[in-house]
Design an enzyme around this catalytic site. Structure first.
Site, PDB file in Angstrom:
ATOM      1  N   GLU A   9       0.943  -1.175  -0.005  1.00 30.81           N
ATOM      2  CA  GLU A   9       0.056  -0.061  -0.256  1.00 30.81           C
ATOM      3  C   GLU A   9       0.796   1.345   0.007  1.00 30.81           C
ATOM      4  O   GLU A   9       2.225   1.184   0.078  1.00 30.81           O
ATOM      5  CB  GLU A   9      -1.007  -0.027   1.370  1.00 30.81           C
ATOM      6  CG  GLU A   9      -0.280   0.083   2.377  1.00 30.81           C
ATOM      7  CD  GLU A   9      -1.124  -0.196   3.715  1.00 30.81           C
ATOM      8  OE1 GLU A   9      -2.241  -0.954   3.476  1.00 30.81           O
ATOM      9  OE2 GLU A   9      -0.883   0.077   4.946  1.00 30.81           O
ATOM     10  N   HIS A  52      -3.857   3.256   8.644  1.00 33.42           N
ATOM     11  CA  HIS A  52      -2.708   2.855   8.886  1.00 33.42           C
ATOM     12  C   HIS A  52      -1.666   3.971   9.085  1.00 33.42           C
ATOM     13  O   HIS A  52      -1.584   5.033   8.277  1.00 33.42           O
ATOM     14  CB  HIS A  52      -2.083   1.833   7.982  1.00 33.42           C
ATOM     15  CG  HIS A  52      -2.758   0.592   7.715  1.00 33.42           C
ATOM     16  ND1 HIS A  52      -2.821  -0.028   6.576  1.00 33.42           N
ATOM     17  CD2 HIS A  52      -3.586   0.097   8.726  1.00 33.42           C
ATOM     18  CE1 HIS A  52      -3.407  -1.174   6.787  1.00 33.42           C
ATOM     19  NE2 HIS A  52      -4.073  -1.167   7.971  1.00 33.42           N
TER      20      HIS A  52
END
Lengths: 402, 297
Positions: free
Chosen positions: B217, B255
């Site tokens: 990611e 995150h």
């Protein structure tokens, strides 16, 4: 969490960095009063600086056309005019987006005669998992541009987190930046102060840009932190109640503030298809597949691993508060979460909000059949999808045919 | 058959009596994981679920049970201390599930663990699993919070920074009849233990892993580092998906580590680096399983 310039400078001052004398104020009268005191004690100029959580203020433009979120003033009347143009007004800079930010405070600061502008920052180096101190003689500029075009102009000092920045490392960096001789001690002291602020405040970034060499009335040179930016690690705020008290919710998007109250992670984007997902990675992937399918995501929304019925309802309210939303995609991979519980939450939220927009739900995981059955039997117009791609195609089509 | 852990691995749980630790420990026991000890300071002498002895300290637990791997569920303010306690006790591997640990704590932990034999997975990760051959993949080694039944024993290694996106990928593989050797979530924080590269190398050295599915990611350079190594050393087919093509710069996407800063860490740069290394890129998250499957033909 981001701090305002005046808050960052207060912290740096506490750690021993040289910062220009300044006062932050919220009204024109206070601004004039503070400036008058500085001018009376011999200041040639004072600077009026808009306080918002965004860079590019100097070149920013206010709604209505007034140019410059930072003004240099020679008398109280100029300060009055500048503060009146700033306070309560919307400032648009290259970092704020077209909607700009309302200026609610200005910093009145003693002007300095700048001889040289440098750059100093302390941040995390993810690769080495250590703090790094970065310095450059190319100060006052966009450091990201310097990093891309002339990386050799950025000097780096790697810090052992168990030792902290050592005095010799600070002296060496100062010397390499051309801050030798009489400036060596004040410059290295500034670096050590910036490092201590970074470490002791649990910051993710301490940036002094520009760090300047200023000339006093007698021609004597000094080092000053002319502008400062501090970002704090949100995970560490629990042990810093004093820093948490510096939070300015006015600088945060209202829907994001509301979401955080429900322990939801929401970020507003520009599109028209809202999504509600469990897990940050899956939420990003869901945004991506909406785009691939020809739509545009309206938000990032992670409801977390153990969302309950109330959180799902809150998530729907937040999504629907964005007037650009024309359809909703719910994507839940119920690993530990049970799909039937999620389905109940969705149905309750649909009824509570009187949802009129198309809603596509993709459920997978534990108790998925029970969850799908609940949605099917509800009599509500929920469009079921059986894969990520299917869900994205269905919501894009539903929004286009509205 | 796997990397790092297998069905015989002896596991201790730090924070076994907390709500999260207790819930997931039960799930792992039901799956067949050999959880031999729990640690909760002040609760030494108790027994968890009538079968797992609880100790006050990790060193006592290790001495009494021979545990070699620890999993940490303790709250973020105490997690760094818990990791250091397991490193001090000389465990082979610490798996830290806890989300929200301050970065400063993790910088100290990483520095302190340099030169020790203890390896760290996480924090802010789902853990790791080596699926078994029983019904719903039971009988394997599950250390963490992932749902066991979506897995299937086999020969594809999975490594990811995400939780539910990994479940999605694993589920796609299992639905296609493709089993997994080991699935590892390295976590979404900016400072952690195992990197993508570390895990990709372990899978390369594992004779029982035939292919690798890597899920990345935005943020950091972990995917690029893995790509650079793969370009020079790749011996096994690798498929990848990178999440966050649509993520705006400067915003943390859930995150703590998922953020594009200074033009670095974009999905497009990661995809370009991986393509250059001969990695097959899934065009969207619905194609992760099929992209890997195409490499096995």
């Amino acid at each position: 969490m981001n701090l305002h310039e005046y808050q960052a400078k207060d912290l740096l001052r506490q750690f021993g960095a040289p910062v220009p004398h300044g006062v932050s104020v919220a009204t024109v009268e206070e601004a004039v009063g503070a400036a008058e005191r500085m001018l009376a004690s011999g200041a040639a100029v004072v600077v009026v600086k808009s306080q918002i959580h965004a860079g590019g203020r100097g070149k920013g433009v206010f709604e209505g056309g007034y140019r410059g979120g930072v003004q240099i003033c020679r008398n109280a009347e100029e300060v009055r005019r500048a503060a009146a143009h700033m306070l309560g007004c919307r400032l648009v800079t290259r970092q704020t987006g077209p909607e700009g930010r309302i200026v609610r405070r200005v910093l009145i600061e003693l002007g300095s005669k700048v001889v040289r502008e440098l750059y100093l920052a302390v941040l995390l180096d993810r690769g080495s998992a250590r703090p790094v101190v970065m310095g450059s003689e190319a100060g006052g500029m966009d450091i990201e541009e310097v990093a891309v075009k002339t990386p050799e102009k950025i000097l780096r000092v790697d810090v052992d987190p168990l030792l902290g920045l050592q005095a010799f490392q600070a002296r060496r960096l100062a010397s390499e930046l051309g801050l030798g001789g009489d400036l060596l001690a004040p410059a290295s002291k500034t670096m050590l102060a910036a490092y201590r602020a970074f470490w002791e405040c649990d910051a993710s970034l301490v940036e002094i840009n520009p760090l300047v060499v200023a000339e006093g009335p007698g021609g004597e040179a000094s080092v000053l932190a002319l502008d400062a930016k501090i970002n704090l690690d949100a995970n560490a705020l629990g042990r810093h109640p004093d820093l948490l008290a510096m939070r300015d919710p006015e600088e945060e998007a209202p829907l994001e503030v509301e979401a955080s109250k429900h322990h939801l992670n929401y970020i507003k984007l520009d599109g028209n298809i809202a999504c509600m997902v469990n897990g940050a990675g899956l939420a990003m992937a869901t945004m991506d597949i909406i785009k691939v399918s020809g739509g545009a995501p309206a938000n990032f929304l992670d409801v977390g691993g153990g969302a309950n019925r109330d959180q799902v309802a809150a998530a729907f309210r937040i999504i629907l508060a964005d007037p650009h939303v024309e359809g909703i995609l719910v994507n839940i991979f119920g690993g530990i979460m049970r799909c039937d519980v999620i389905a109940e939450g969705i149905l309750a939220a649909v009824q509570e909000t009187g949802l009129k927009l198309p809603l596509v739900v993709r459920l997978e995981g534990t108790n998925v059949e029970a969850g799908r059955k609940l949605l099917r039997d509800s009599g509500l117009s929920v469009i079921a999808a059986d894969s990520l791609a299917d869900a994205a195609q269905k919501i894009v089509a539903a929004v286009k045919s509205r | 058959m796997s990397i790092l852990v297998d069905a015989s691995t002896r596991i201790l749980v730090q924070g076994i009596t907390g709500k999260t630790g207790a819930f997931h420990t039960k799930q792992c026991l039901d799956y067949g994981a050999k959880i031999v000890a729990g640690v909760t300071p002040g609760k030494g002498g108790e027994t968890f679920e009538g079968r797992v002895p609880v100790f006050d300290t990790v060193s006592e637990a290790v001495a009494a049970t021979g545990a070699t791997v620890s999993v940490v569920y303790v709250p973020p303010a105490f997690a760094a201390d818990a990791i250091l306690e397991s490193a001090d006790a000389g465990l082979d591997l610490v798996v830290c599930i806890t989300e929200g640990i301050p970065i400063r704590d993790m910088m100290r932990v990483r520095r302190s663990m340099t030169g020790r034999k203890t390896r760290l997975l996480g924090p802010n990760c789902p853990g790791l699993i080596t699926p078994g051959r029983g019904p719903n993949s039971t009988g394997g080694c599950k250390i963490g919070i992932m749902p066991g039944y979506i897995h299937r024993a086999g020969r594809v290694g999975v490594v990811s920074r995400s939780g539910t996106l990994t479940y999605e990928a694993v589920w796609q593989l299992t639905s296609l009849g493709i089993g997994q050797s080991t699935c590892i979530g390295i976590g979404g924080d900016p400072v952690g233990g195992f990197s993508h590269l570390d895990v990709v190398r372990l899978f390369h050295d594992d004779p029982e892993t035939d292919a690798i599915l890597m899920i990345g990611e935005i943020g950091g350079a972990g995917e690029e580092d893995a790509a650079a190594w793969l370009k020079a050393h790749r011996r096994k087919p690798v498929a990848a998906f990178i999440a966050g093509v649509t993520a705006p710069p400067g915003r943390r996407m859930g995150h703590a580590g998922a953020i594009i800063t200074g033009g670095k860490g974009t999905a497009s740069a990661k995809i370009a680096a991986l393509k250059d290394a001969g990695v097959a890129i899934a065009p969207n998250p619905s194609e992760m399983g099929r992209t890997l499957a195409a490499l096995l033909k």
